[in-house]
Design a protein around this motif. Structure first.
Motif, PDB file in Angstrom:
ATOM      1  N   ALA A  87       0.665  -1.107   0.044  1.00 27.76           N
ATOM      2  CA  ALA A  87       0.273   0.367   0.021  1.00 27.76           C
ATOM      3  C   ALA A  87       0.996   1.155   0.097  1.00 27.76           C
ATOM      4  O   ALA A  87       1.108   1.709  -0.991  1.00 27.76           O
ATOM      5  N   LEU A  88       2.275   1.273   0.712  1.00 24.12           N
ATOM      6  CA  LEU A  88       2.926   2.115   0.851  1.00 24.12           C
ATOM      7  C   LEU A  88       3.366   2.638  -0.442  1.00 24.12           C
ATOM      8  O   LEU A  88       3.858   3.742  -0.955  1.00 24.12           O
ATOM      9  N   ALA A  89       4.098   1.103  -0.430  1.00 26.15           N
ATOM     10  CA  ALA A  89       4.617   1.680  -2.729  1.00 26.15           C
ATOM     11  C   ALA A  89       3.710   2.602  -2.928  1.00 26.15           C
ATOM     12  O   ALA A  89       3.476   3.047  -4.150  1.00 26.15           O
ATOM     13  N   GLU A  90       2.831   1.492  -3.807  1.00 23.62           N
ATOM     14  CA  GLU A  90       1.811   2.111  -4.224  1.00 23.62           C
ATOM     15  C   GLU A  90       1.244   3.693  -4.450  1.00 23.62           C
ATOM     16  O   GLU A  90       1.248   4.452  -5.095  1.00 23.62           O
ATOM     17  N   LEU A  91       1.174   4.250  -3.381  1.00 20.08           N
ATOM     18  CA  LEU A  91       0.956   5.264  -2.805  1.00 20.08           C
ATOM     19  C   LEU A  91       1.691   6.114  -3.177  1.00 20.08           C
ATOM     20  O   LEU A  91       1.884   7.976  -3.772  1.00 20.08           O
ATOM     21  N   ALA A  92       3.310   5.746  -2.710  1.00 18.41           N
ATOM     22  CA  ALA A  92       4.432   6.833  -3.636  1.00 18.41           C
ATOM     23  C   ALA A  92       4.892   7.425  -4.993  1.00 18.41           C
ATOM     24  O   ALA A  92       5.296   7.696  -5.490  1.00 18.41           O
ATOM     25  N   LYS A  93       3.893   5.681  -5.802  1.00 19.60           N
ATOM     26  CA  LYS A  93       4.298   5.947  -7.404  1.00 19.60           C
ATOM     27  C   LYS A  93       2.835   6.776  -7.610  1.00 19.60           C
ATOM     28  O   LYS A  93       2.792   7.329  -8.286  1.00 19.60           O
ATOM     29  N   LYS A  94       1.689   6.729  -7.018  1.00 23.57           N
ATOM     30  CA  LYS A  94       1.002   7.972  -6.904  1.00 23.57           C
ATOM     31  C   LYS A  94       0.896   9.219  -6.616  1.00 23.57           C
ATOM     32  O   LYS A  94       0.871  10.351  -7.865  1.00 23.57           O
ATOM     33  N   LYS A  95       1.566   9.262  -5.528  1.00 24.34           N
ATOM     34  CA  LYS A  95       1.746  10.607  -5.360  1.00 24.34           C
ATOM     35  C   LYS A  95       3.732  11.442  -5.292  1.00 24.34           C
ATOM     36  O   LYS A  95       4.184  11.066  -4.964  1.00 24.34           O
ATOM     37  N   ASP A  96       3.809  12.701  -6.410  1.00 20.55           N
ATOM     38  CA  ASP A  96       5.073  13.146  -6.935  1.00 20.55           C
ATOM     39  C   ASP A  96       5.195  13.772  -5.687  1.00 20.55           C
ATOM     40  O   ASP A  96       6.827  13.440  -5.003  1.00 20.55           O
ATOM     41  N   ASN A  97       5.172  13.650  -4.936  1.00 17.45           N
ATOM     42  CA  ASN A  97       5.615  14.755  -3.460  1.00 17.45           C
ATOM     43  C   ASN A  97       5.396  13.760  -2.485  1.00 17.45           C
ATOM     44  O   ASN A  97       4.710  14.222  -1.528  1.00 17.45           O
ATOM     45  N   PHE A  98       6.299  12.513  -2.324  1.00 17.02           N
ATOM     46  CA  PHE A  98       6.045  12.100  -1.258  1.00 17.02           C
ATOM     47  C   PHE A  98       7.268  11.316  -1.094  1.00 17.02           C
ATOM     48  O   PHE A  98       8.317  11.117  -1.975  1.00 17.02           O
ATOM     49  N   MET A  99       7.810  11.328   0.557  1.00 22.84           N
ATOM     50  CA  MET A  99       8.965  10.327   0.949  1.00 22.84           C
ATOM     51  C   MET A  99       8.356   9.505   2.208  1.00 22.84           C
ATOM     52  O   MET A  99       7.799   9.795   2.661  1.00 22.84           O
ATOM     53  N   CYS A 100       9.253   8.482   2.263  1.00 22.40           N
ATOM     54  CA  CYS A 100       9.021   7.438   3.223  1.00 22.40           C
ATOM     55  C   CYS A 100      10.957   7.218   4.011  1.00 22.40           C
ATOM     56  O   CYS A 100      11.676   6.327   2.673  1.00 22.40           O
ATOM     57  N   LEU A 101      10.656   7.148   5.577  1.00 21.40           N
ATOM     58  CA  LEU A 101      12.079   7.325   6.065  1.00 21.40           C
ATOM     59  C   LEU A 101      11.148   5.633   6.916  1.00 21.40           C
ATOM     60  O   LEU A 101       9.973   5.530   7.067  1.00 21.40           O
ATOM     61  N   THR A 102      12.242   4.419   5.923  1.00 20.54           N
ATOM     62  CA  THR A 102      12.112   3.575   7.591  1.00 20.54           C
ATOM     63  C   THR A 102      13.027   3.323   8.463  1.00 20.54           C
ATOM     64  O   THR A 102      14.320   3.353   7.720  1.00 20.54           O
ATOM     65  N   GLN A 103      12.855   2.765   9.255  1.00 20.51           N
ATOM     66  CA  GLN A 103      13.569   2.161  10.625  1.00 20.51           C
ATOM     67  C   GLN A 103      14.211   0.794  10.569  1.00 20.51           C
ATOM     68  O   GLN A 103      15.359  -0.022  10.918  1.00 20.51           O
ATOM     69  N   ASN A 104      13.084  -0.086   8.942  1.00 20.33           N
ATOM     70  CA  ASN A 104      13.304  -1.173   8.944  1.00 20.33           C
ATOM     71  C   ASN A 104      14.939  -1.835   8.261  1.00 20.33           C
ATOM     72  O   ASN A 104      15.044  -1.180   7.371  1.00 20.33           O
ATOM     73  N   VAL A 105      15.294  -2.924   8.312  1.00 22.77           N
ATOM     74  CA  VAL A 105      16.711  -3.634   7.866  1.00 22.77           C
ATOM     75  C   VAL A 105      16.158  -4.586   7.011  1.00 22.77           C
ATOM     76  O   VAL A 105      17.018  -5.063   6.545  1.00 22.77           O
ATOM     77  N   ASP A 106      14.833  -4.663   7.066  1.00 21.03           N
ATOM     78  CA  ASP A 106      14.997  -6.142   6.193  1.00 21.03           C
ATOM     79  C   ASP A 106      14.559  -6.435   4.355  1.00 21.03           C
ATOM     80  O   ASP A 106      14.762  -6.707   4.328  1.00 21.03           O
ATOM     81  N   GLY A 107      14.898  -5.049   4.224  1.00 20.34           N
ATOM     82  CA  GLY A 107      14.661  -5.279   2.674  1.00 20.34           C
ATOM     83  C   GLY A 107      12.947  -5.322   1.929  1.00 20.34           C
ATOM     84  O   GLY A 107      12.692  -5.457   0.753  1.00 20.34           O
ATOM     85  N   LEU A 108      12.335  -5.375   2.621  1.00 21.70           N
ATOM     86  CA  LEU A 108      10.295  -5.591   2.761  1.00 21.70           C
ATOM     87  C   LEU A 108      10.117  -4.263   1.462  1.00 21.70           C
ATOM     88  O   LEU A 108       9.192  -5.092   0.983  1.00 21.70           O
ATOM     89  N   SER A 109      10.719  -3.378   1.977  1.00 25.36           N
ATOM     90  CA  SER A 109       9.760  -2.225   1.134  1.00 25.36           C
ATOM     91  C   SER A 109      10.103  -2.163  -0.376  1.00 25.36           C
ATOM     92  O   SER A 109       9.609  -2.142  -1.115  1.00 25.36           O
ATOM     93  N   PRO A 110      11.102  -2.492  -0.298  1.00 26.72           N
ATOM     94  CA  PRO A 110      12.190  -2.484  -1.805  1.00 26.72           C
ATOM     95  C   PRO A 110      11.113  -3.770  -2.405  1.00 26.72           C
ATOM     96  O   PRO A 110      11.298  -3.248  -3.932  1.00 26.72           O
ATOM     97  N   ARG A 111      11.333  -4.733  -1.763  1.00 27.31           N
ATOM     98  CA  ARG A 111      10.928  -6.203  -2.620  1.00 27.31           C
ATOM     99  C   ARG A 111       9.231  -5.881  -2.959  1.00 27.31           C
ATOM    100  O   ARG A 111       9.116  -6.098  -3.927  1.00 27.31           O
ATOM    101  N   ALA A 112       8.771  -4.487  -2.069  1.00 29.35           N
ATOM    102  CA  ALA A 112       7.260  -4.286  -2.482  1.00 29.35           C
ATOM    103  C   ALA A 112       7.230  -3.635  -3.992  1.00 29.35           C
ATOM    104  O   ALA A 112       5.805  -3.512  -4.305  1.00 29.35           O
ATOM    105  N   GLY A 113       7.999  -2.763  -4.323  1.00 31.81           N
ATOM    106  CA  GLY A 113       8.415  -2.511  -5.301  1.00 31.81           C
ATOM    107  C   GLY A 113       7.981  -0.784  -4.853  1.00 31.81           C
ATOM    108  O   GLY A 113       7.844   0.618  -6.119  1.00 31.81           O
ATOM    109  N   HIS A 114       8.860  -0.380  -4.100  1.00 32.38           N
ATOM    110  CA  HIS A 114       8.593   1.086  -3.784  1.00 32.38           C
ATOM    111  C   HIS A 114       9.613   2.084  -4.448  1.00 32.38           C
ATOM    112  O   HIS A 114      11.135   1.067  -4.012  1.00 32.38           O
ATOM    113  N   PRO A 115       9.068   2.315  -5.089  1.00 31.26           N
ATOM    114  CA  PRO A 115      10.553   3.315  -5.932  1.00 31.26           C
ATOM    115  C   PRO A 115      11.809   3.789  -4.772  1.00 31.26           C
ATOM    116  O   PRO A 115      11.525   4.485  -3.500  1.00 31.26           O
TER     117      PRO A 115
END
Length: 295
Positions: A87-115
């Motif tokens: 859901a976060l990855a899709e929102l990032a794709k839809k919103k031009d001015n979106f920034m996500c800061l993650t404290q997680n080190v698991d690599g799951l956000s990139p694997r979900a297609g987060h730009p």
């Protein structure tokens, strides 16, 4: 007064928002089944995990530290992104001015297609390896499991009713020679180490400056705080910085105490991020199925 809890109200805010900042913690990955950092019982082979997450520990016993992180890598690679990540990855794709800061080190956000351009890994990644001697070499997004043959005991699977020998403190640590650990291919002298930020180490200064610059560029509509208490700096300061730029703060967390400090204009959604985020963003990203696919 208590913060708002209406999903419909928040959906309208997301629909009309321009600049959105998100801060994510361990709660985002909870539904993916990853063990917490401290693991069951708070120990790893009778070691406090925090004691293994230091440069000093690596200097003293790199084989033990690598076994711990190779096990964490294995668990992360076995896990799958959940609907919250998607859901976060899709929102990032839809919103031009979106920034996500993650404290997680698991690599799951990139694997979900987060730009990549809209994601900052504050604490690094388990899937990166870098030179311990700081020659500058970084091997990014290495998906090898195990990282090297000597660390194979950390990449084994086992039945749910049985303990992996590596995790049993009554079983001797598998012998791993330092010369068999990953070495830096650049300087030829240093060991490679996990590409995470250890206790006592600073976060990437250039990345922090980049995030601060993004925050200062203009009005922020929404500050999302997902699955984290945001109690440790610099993460703790981002909510305050976003507020100063006009942001409405929205907290998603199963812990009711996470609503403390929120204003009546803010939002609080108590529960699992994997269930709540697809609902909150539905007006922008569309309906999401159980597998994280947009219908």
């Amino acid at each position: 007064m208590a913060p708002r809890t209406s999903i419909d109200e928040f959906k309208e805010l997301v629909n009309s928002s321009n600049r959105v900042l998100a801060l994510c913690g361990a709660g985002l990955s909870a539904a993916s089944g990853l063990p917490t950092f401290r693991g069951a019982g708070g120990l790893w082979r009778n070691h406090e995990p925090t004691a293994l997450a230091t440069p000093d520990a690596f200097e003293e016993d790199p084989s033990l530290v690598w076994l711990f992180y190779a096990w964490r890598r294995h668990m992360a690679l076995k896990a799958k992104p959940n609907r919250g990540h998607y859901a976060l990855a899709e929102l990032a794709k839809k919103k031009d001015n979106f920034m996500c800061l993650t404290q997680n080190v698991d690599g799951l956000s990139p694997r979900a297609g987060h730009p990549d351009t809209k994601l900052r890994l504050l604490h690094g990644s388990l899937l990166d390896n870098k030179c311990f001697d700081e020659c500058g070499f970084i091997d990014r997004n290495n998906l090898s499991d195990p990282v090297c043959p000597a660390l194979a005991p950390a990449a084994e699977d086992y039945p749910p009713d049985k303990t992996l020998p590596l995790l049993d403190p009554n079983v001797p640590v598998p012998p791993v020679k330092v010369e068999d650990l990953p070495h830096c291919p650049n300087c030829k002298t240093g060991l490679l180490r996990p590409g995470v930020v250890w206790f006592g180490e600073p976060l990437d200064e250039a990345m922090l400056e980049e995030v601060d610059q993004w925050i200062q560029e203009g009005h922020i509509d929404i500050m999302l705080v997902i699955g984290t208490a945001a109690a440790v700096y610099p993460a703790a300061g981002y909510t305050l910085k976003a507020r100063k730029k006009g942001a409405v703060v929205a907290v998603v967390n199963p812990d009711p105490n996470s609503a403390a400090g929120l204003l009546k204009k803010d939002f609080f959604f108590q529960g699992d991020a994997s269930e709540i985020l697809p609902q909150l963003f539905e007006g922008v990203i569309g309906k999401m199925d159980d597998q994280g696919k947009i219908q």
